[in-house]
Structures are given as structure tokens and as C-alpha cells.
Design an enzyme around this catalytic site. Structure first.
Site, PDB file in Angstrom:
ATOM      1  CB  SER A  48      -4.938   4.151   2.513  1.00 13.81           C
ATOM      2  OG  SER A  48      -5.467   5.260   2.229  1.00 13.81           O
ATOM      3  CE  LYS A  92      -5.815   3.977  -1.633  1.00 17.22           C
ATOM      4  NZ  LYS A  92      -6.383   4.401   0.077  1.00 17.22           N
TER       5      LYS A  92
END
Lengths: 166, 167
Positions: A48, A92
Site C-alpha cells: 500500500s 500510511k
């Protein structure tokens, strides 16, 4: 007679064992403090955050000072506890702080871009690889209190040593 | 003469450093106990009346059940506020993940009930004092990861000293 001598031997051994254990415990306590409040290494993996972080796994240094002082900002790479599974931590990038209006694009829901406002006390997180990331576009903004630390340096693999790119 | 003073200073510095290290080790130990086992918690405010009084009350809070996921519905927990990450609030867990919670959003209109399903990884918190509590009825379900401690023993005021579960 023999019992007394055995007991005194045991006492000596027990005392030495306690001393050694005390040293080990003190060392672990200091390690824990450094880990929690200053800096700790973490193994991050998954697709990701391509191309910033590798898929097979990187070891990065995470510092825990900025989030306590409220100095986490838009564009920072953070380690954050997952709102869906409290035992997992995600890595993230912060794409919106509280009060921001975030415009995002989810390739799985077509070509339309959507808009969201980040409420007070929350942040909007997104993975750099928008095609393979499960983030705020799916589960909404997450409370700031879930942020564990900020990633500031990569130590492994050795040819990617340094600050992870923007 | 100068050298002797330097020697004295050196020994003072050494002793000071040793004392500082012992203090440091003690604080490390205290911190580890605080983070992983048990700690003192002081609460104040009207949102958990009548269970917890208005005045500042001290409790023991433990982190073992929160870490292993063993907190259940009905426990009183300390949780980091989703609206202000610097604030810790004490509330009761009214619903765990996948529960269906029925609540009255406005206590002045007891007939208007709303139902919601608590999403995965989240919990529903409510203060016992429905009129004066800012909780999940206002800001929705909160992620489980924000739970800090579970209160299990009341320490102060002395007349309330004793176990604090199954209320």
C-alpha cells in the site's frame, strides 16, 4: 550437616541469580522507555505504500516524540493503530488534518473524485499506492489518538538507507 | 591545589551520575508497571453520576484486559477522546463490535430512539448520566485502539475504597 552446607550454597547461587535478573530487568525497562518515548525500529510490509516503501518489507525507525507534541503534519509518514483491528498497526501518509477538506479518488469506485471534511481531533490517512491501499477512503477519518509515531528513517534494505521519499 | 579541587569535583560528578542512574532505573520500572499493569487514575466531572461522583476520585486502572481484548460491555474504561487527543475520558462500554445499540439521542425526548450497529474494531461508550455526558451518542462509535485503562478499584475518597466492577 550436609543440608546446612547445601542451603548456604543455594543461597549464594540464588543471590547471584537475583542480581543478574535485576540487571536484565533494568536493561529491558530502559529499552522499553526508549522504544515508547523516543525511537523504535519497526518492520513494515505490504503494497500500500509503493513506491515509497518496498512491498516485501523494510525496517524503519519510528519516533514517538512528534505525535505527543502535536507536531504531526500533512505529508508525514506515520504508524497508526488500525481502527478496524486494534491489534494491527498500519503505515500510511497523512493527507489531511482536522478541519481540512480532502479531495480523494478511489479507483475501485469509478472515476469520480469525492470530497470529505476531516472532523475535529481526526486525521485523513492514505497509502501512496492508491490502487492497493485500504485507508481513510474506505474507513473514514481516524482519531489523532491512534497515531503511534512518525517514520523518519529507513535502515533496511541497505541500498535504500535514508529518509523515505516524498 | 587546582588539581585537588578537580578531583573532588570529579567524585561529586560521579556520585551525582550514579544517583541519577538509580533514579532513572526506578522511573523506568515505574513506567513499565504503569504502561502494562496498573496505574492510578483521577476522574472528575458529572458525566458518570451516580456511579462516579462529581468530585475528583482516584481509581486503579489496569491495562492487562485492554491489551488482551478482554474488556466487555458494562466495564468502565478510560479512553482517549476522539475529539481532543490530549484528553482522557472515563465512560462505560455500552456496546462492543457487531452489537446493535439502541439509544436515546436526546434525553428530553425519551420516545425518539435510534439504533445503530457498532462497526468492526470499534466500541460504543456512554456516560451513566445521560443528561450531561458527551459520548458516542454525540461522536459515534470509537476505535478500540483508543481504550487506555479499565477501572477496577476505587482508592479515594476513603469511604468508597473497594472493588469497582459489576456496577
Amino acid at each position: 550437616m550436609k543440608l546446612v552446607s547445601y542451603m548456604s550454597q543455594w543461597r549464594g547461587i540464588a543471590k547471584e541469580a537475583m542480581d543478574r535478573t535485576a540487571i536484565a530487568v533494568k536493561f529491558l525497562c530502559c529499552l522499553h522507555i526508549t522504544d515508547t518515548y523516543f525511537c523504535s525500529p519497526t518492520h513494515v510490509y505490504g503494497p500500500s505504500m509503493l513506491p515509497t516503501l518496498n512491498m516485501v518489507g523494510d525496517i524503519v525507525l519510528v519516533e514517538h516524540v512528534s505525535q505527543r507534541l502535536g507536531k504531526v503534519r500533512h505529508g508525514d509518514l506515520v504508524v497508526i493503530r488500525s481502527p478496524l483491528d486494534p491489534k494491527r498497526c498500519l503505515t500510511k501518509r497523512i493527507m489531511g488534518m482536522e478541519g481540512d477538506t480532502v479531495t480523494y479518488f478511489d479507483p475501485m469506485l469509478g472515476d469520480a473524485t469525492r470530497v470529505a471534511v476531516v472532523p475535529k481531533g481526526h486525521v485523513w490517512i492514505q497509502g501512496d499506492n492508491i490502487f492497493a491501499s485500504h485507508d481513510s477512503r474506505h474507513f473514514g477519518p481516524v482519531p489523532y489518538g491512534l497515531i503511534q509515531g512518525k517514520v523518519f528513517f529507513r535502515v533496511w534494505p541497505l541500498d535504500c538507507l535514508g529518509v523515505p521519499g516524498q | 591545589m587546582g588539581f585537588r579541587n578537580l578531583g573532588l569535583l570529579g567524585s561529586f560528578a560521579k556520585e551525582g551520575l550514579e544517583k541519577a542512574f538509580s533514579l532513572g532505573k526506578f522511573f523506568c520500572f515505574l513506567h513499565v508497571t504503569d504502561t502494562y499493569l496498573v496505574t492510578f487514575v483521577v476522574t472528575s466531572g458529572p458525566s458518570m453520576l451516580p456511579t462516579i461522583d462529581l468530585i475528583p476520585t482516584m481509581f486503579l486502572g489496569e491495562r492487562i484486559s485492554t491489551r488482551f481484548g478482554k474488556v466487555t460491555r458494562g466495564d468502565i474504561v478510560i479512553i482517549r477522546s476522539p475529539q481532543n487527543p490530549r484528553k482522557l475520558i472515563a465512560k462505560r462500554l455500552a456496546g462492543m463490535e457487531d452489537d446493535t445499540v439502541t439509544y436515546i439521542s436526546n434525553p428530553d425526548e425519551p420516545d425518539k430512539q435510534e439504533t445503530i450497529v457498532v462497526p468492526k474494531g470499534h466500541v460504543w461508550i456512554q456516560g451513566d448520566n445521560a443528561y450531561k455526558s458527551n459520548d458516542s451518542r454525540n461522536f459515534g462509535a470509537v476505535p478500540y485502539g483508543l481504550i487506555q485503562h479499565r477501572l477496577f478499584w476505587r482508592v479515594w475518597p476513603i469511604k468508597g475504597f473497594g472493588p469497582f466492577w459489576k456496577h
